[in-house]
Design an enzyme around this catalytic site. Structure first.
Site, PDB file in Angstrom:
ATOM      1  N   LYS A  41    -104.237  40.853 -65.232  1.00  0.00           N
ATOM      2  CA  LYS A  41    -103.041  41.964 -65.446  1.00  0.00           C
ATOM      3  C   LYS A  41    -103.382  43.404 -64.826  1.00  0.00           C
ATOM      4  O   LYS A  41    -104.538  43.433 -64.623  1.00  0.00           O
ATOM      5  CB  LYS A  41    -103.551  42.304 -67.065  1.00  0.00           C
ATOM      6  CG  LYS A  41    -102.428  43.371 -67.702  1.00  0.00           C
ATOM      7  CD  LYS A  41    -102.834  43.428 -69.030  1.00  0.00           C
ATOM      8  CE  LYS A  41    -103.677  44.261 -69.489  1.00  0.00           C
ATOM      9  NZ  LYS A  41    -103.358  45.963 -69.130  1.00  0.00           N
ATOM     10  N   ASP A  68     -98.459  45.300 -66.310  1.00  0.00           N
ATOM     11  CA  ASP A  68     -98.601  45.989 -67.560  1.00  0.00           C
ATOM     12  C   ASP A  68     -98.221  47.565 -67.565  1.00  0.00           C
ATOM     13  O   ASP A  68     -99.074  48.611 -67.434  1.00  0.00           O
ATOM     14  CB  ASP A  68    -100.030  45.961 -68.202  1.00  0.00           C
ATOM     15  CG  ASP A  68    -100.051  46.635 -69.754  1.00  0.00           C
ATOM     16  OD1 ASP A  68     -98.970  46.802 -70.101  1.00  0.00           O
ATOM     17  OD2 ASP A  68    -101.095  46.660 -70.169  1.00  0.00           O
ATOM     18  N   LYS A  70     -95.817  49.191 -69.450  1.00  0.00           N
ATOM     19  CA  LYS A  70     -95.247  49.782 -70.808  1.00  0.00           C
ATOM     20  C   LYS A  70     -94.096  50.706 -70.504  1.00  0.00           C
ATOM     21  O   LYS A  70     -94.144  51.650 -71.034  1.00  0.00           O
ATOM     22  CB  LYS A  70     -96.496  50.520 -71.424  1.00  0.00           C
ATOM     23  CG  LYS A  70     -97.599  49.356 -71.689  1.00  0.00           C
ATOM     24  CD  LYS A  70     -98.645  50.144 -72.461  1.00  0.00           C
ATOM     25  CE  LYS A  70     -99.878  49.170 -72.693  1.00  0.00           C
ATOM     26  NZ  LYS A  70    -100.750  49.301 -71.417  1.00  0.00           N
ATOM     27  N   LEU A  71     -93.073  50.103 -69.955  1.00  0.00           N
ATOM     28  CA  LEU A  71     -91.846  51.100 -69.407  1.00  0.00           C
ATOM     29  C   LEU A  71     -91.238  51.513 -70.818  1.00  0.00           C
ATOM     30  O   LEU A  71     -90.945  50.801 -71.835  1.00  0.00           O
ATOM     31  CB  LEU A  71     -90.955  50.203 -68.661  1.00  0.00           C
ATOM     32  CG  LEU A  71     -91.418  49.831 -67.272  1.00  0.00           C
ATOM     33  CD1 LEU A  71     -90.611  48.816 -66.795  1.00  0.00           C
ATOM     34  CD2 LEU A  71     -91.887  50.920 -66.379  1.00  0.00           C
ATOM     35  N   ASP A  73     -88.147  54.626 -71.296  1.00  0.00           N
ATOM     36  CA  ASP A  73     -87.397  55.749 -70.867  1.00  0.00           C
ATOM     37  C   ASP A  73     -86.167  55.456 -71.329  1.00  0.00           C
ATOM     38  O   ASP A  73     -86.161  54.516 -72.285  1.00  0.00           O
ATOM     39  CB  ASP A  73     -87.323  55.649 -69.381  1.00  0.00           C
ATOM     40  CG  ASP A  73     -87.222  57.174 -68.778  1.00  0.00           C
ATOM     41  OD1 ASP A  73     -86.261  57.581 -69.148  1.00  0.00           O
ATOM     42  OD2 ASP A  73     -88.128  57.512 -67.826  1.00  0.00           O
ATOM     43  N   THR A 127    -103.320  49.352 -79.385  1.00  0.00           N
ATOM     44  CA  THR A 127    -104.343  49.063 -80.366  1.00  0.00           C
ATOM     45  C   THR A 127    -105.522  50.073 -80.296  1.00  0.00           C
ATOM     46  O   THR A 127    -106.308  49.787 -81.247  1.00  0.00           O
ATOM     47  CB  THR A 127    -104.996  47.701 -79.782  1.00  0.00           C
ATOM     48  OG1 THR A 127    -105.016  47.874 -78.142  1.00  0.00           O
ATOM     49  CG2 THR A 127    -104.122  46.379 -80.121  1.00  0.00           C
ATOM     50  N   ARG A 218    -112.532  45.710 -70.511  1.00  0.00           N
ATOM     51  CA  ARG A 218    -113.911  46.407 -70.295  1.00  0.00           C
ATOM     52  C   ARG A 218    -115.232  45.345 -70.672  1.00  0.00           C
ATOM     53  O   ARG A 218    -116.058  45.257 -69.983  1.00  0.00           O
ATOM     54  CB  ARG A 218    -114.057  47.622 -71.043  1.00  0.00           C
ATOM     55  CG  ARG A 218    -113.200  48.538 -69.800  1.00  0.00           C
ATOM     56  CD  ARG A 218    -113.021  49.895 -70.759  1.00  0.00           C
ATOM     57  NE  ARG A 218    -112.094  49.460 -72.075  1.00  0.00           N
ATOM     58  CZ  ARG A 218    -111.473  50.416 -72.664  1.00  0.00           C
ATOM     59  NH1 ARG A 218    -112.027  51.704 -72.315  1.00  0.00           N
ATOM     60  NH2 ARG A 218    -110.709  50.270 -73.643  1.00  0.00           N
TER      61      ARG A 218
HETATM   62  O1  C5P Z   1    -110.827  47.241 -71.797  1.00  0.00           O
HETATM   63  P1  C5P Z   1    -110.100  46.693 -72.864  1.00  0.00           P
HETATM   64  O2  C5P Z   1    -110.299  45.211 -73.463  1.00  0.00           O
HETATM   65  O3  C5P Z   1    -109.885  47.620 -74.383  1.00  0.00           O
HETATM   66  O4  C5P Z   1    -108.540  46.394 -72.276  1.00  0.00           O
HETATM   67  C1  C5P Z   1    -107.398  46.359 -72.914  1.00  0.00           C
HETATM   68  C2  C5P Z   1    -106.241  46.084 -72.109  1.00  0.00           C
HETATM   69  O5  C5P Z   1    -105.023  45.884 -72.654  1.00  0.00           O
HETATM   70  C3  C5P Z   1    -106.126  47.473 -71.259  1.00  0.00           C
HETATM   71  O6  C5P Z   1    -105.484  47.088 -69.890  1.00  0.00           O
HETATM   72  C4  C5P Z   1    -104.894  48.024 -71.933  1.00  0.00           C
HETATM   73  O7  C5P Z   1    -104.159  48.807 -71.221  1.00  0.00           O
HETATM   74  C5  C5P Z   1    -104.003  46.998 -72.384  1.00  0.00           C
HETATM   75  N1  C5P Z   1    -103.214  47.301 -73.821  1.00  0.00           N
HETATM   76  C6  C5P Z   1    -103.854  47.647 -75.088  1.00  0.00           C
HETATM   77  N2  C5P Z   1    -103.440  47.815 -75.990  1.00  0.00           N
HETATM   78  C7  C5P Z   1    -101.812  47.467 -75.945  1.00  0.00           C
HETATM   79  C8  C5P Z   1    -101.284  47.188 -75.039  1.00  0.00           C
HETATM   80  C9  C5P Z   1    -102.026  47.056 -73.766  1.00  0.00           C
HETATM   81  O8  C5P Z   1    -105.042  47.880 -74.960  1.00  0.00           O
HETATM   82  N3  C5P Z   1    -101.174  47.878 -77.269  1.00  0.00           N
END
Ligand code: C5P
Length: 242
Positions: A41, A68, A70-71, A73, A127, A218
């Site tokens: 991703k 990713d 997340k568009l 607009d 989230t 992470r």
């Molecule tokens: O580092 P971590 O496991 O928290 O990363 C979660 C990934 O998922 C990030 O790249 C974040 O941009 C993406 N994401 C998210 N929540 C969403 C949609 C995407 O955490 N609702």
């Protein structure tokens, strides 16, 4: 243009977020994890720094690419923005459901024009937002209710997938069935740092609740040994599936 397509075993359910600062770091992380991860991703940090070329560089590893962005607009802008991505080999692309049904429909129509259309995923509520910190954003009611309403928009707009928390996926499957793909970020073990995430679940619970894909960032990218962390996660995913 060849697009690397996802499959359905444990590895293919594992989406790794390459949330790093530049091409060199992304290639290094991809190299360490490519044998354990299904999908890479690419998010805002990397795309805005390196542009479209980063998608091609990461796609060279052979794993499907999830862009990713997340568009969110007006419908015409999202439609045209998606058309601008037609030269990239994308397996997944995100739009934000807060843009409404008309915007989601415009996004679908744009994606349909690709030689190999990406699976469009509608992000419900980040989230990193829970009922407590939603107060002040203007969201009405409980997050789980907002998520239900937004997935209805996804269904009505004819979009294929949903990005939401593992806390909601069981109820979503019950209500909307299995025709939608459920992609779950906010994956944390009990001893992982939550960091900015709030609506988190463990990998096993996400799968048990009906996740099609897990998005992990992470816990792998900040691990001392990202390759070993990715391998362990894959073992855990396979164990939960069997
Ligand atoms: O580092 P971590 O496991 O928290 O990363 C979660 C990934 O998922 C990030 O790249 C974040 O941009 C993406 N994401 C998210 N929540 C969403 C949609 C995407 O955490 N609702």
């Amino acid at each position: 243009m060849l697009v690397n397509k996802p499959g359905s075993n444990g590895r293919e359910k594992f989406i790794l977020a390459l949330d790093v600062s530049d091409t060199a770091s992304a290639v290094q992380l991809a190299n360490m994890t490519k044998d354990y991860v299904g999908v890479f991703k690419i998010g805002l940090q990397l795309f805005l720094k390196e542009g479209k070329q980063i998608v091609r560089e990461v796609a060279a590893f052979g794993n499907p690419i999830f862009l990713d962005l997340k568009l969110h607009d007006i419908p015409a802008t999202v439609h045209n923005a998606i058309l601008s991505l037609q030269d990239l080999p994308l397996a997944f692309l995100t739009v934000h459901t807060a843009g409404g049904k008309e915007m989601l429909t415009a996004a679908r129509k744009a994606a349909e024009q690709f030689e190999n259309p990406p699976v469009l995923l509608g992000v419900t509520v980040m989230t990193s937002i829970d009922d407590k910190n939603a107060v002040g954003t203007g969201l009405q009611g409980k997050i789980s209710e907002v998520v239900m309403k937004r997935v209805k928009l996804i269904e009505e707009a004819g979009i294929e997938g949903v990005v939401t928390s593992g806390l909601e996926v069981k109820e979503l499957r019950r209500k909307f069935g299995s025709k939608l793909k459920y992609v779950i970020p906010g994956i944390r073990h009990f001893d992982d740092k939550q960091l900015d995430q709030k609506r988190t679940v463990t990998p096993a619970l996400a799968l048990q609740n009906g996740a099609d894909y897990l998005v992990v960032g992470r816990p792998v990218s900040l691990a001392e040994a990202p390759g070993a962390a990715a391998r362990k996660l894959l073992e855990e995913i396979n164990y939960a599936l069997n």
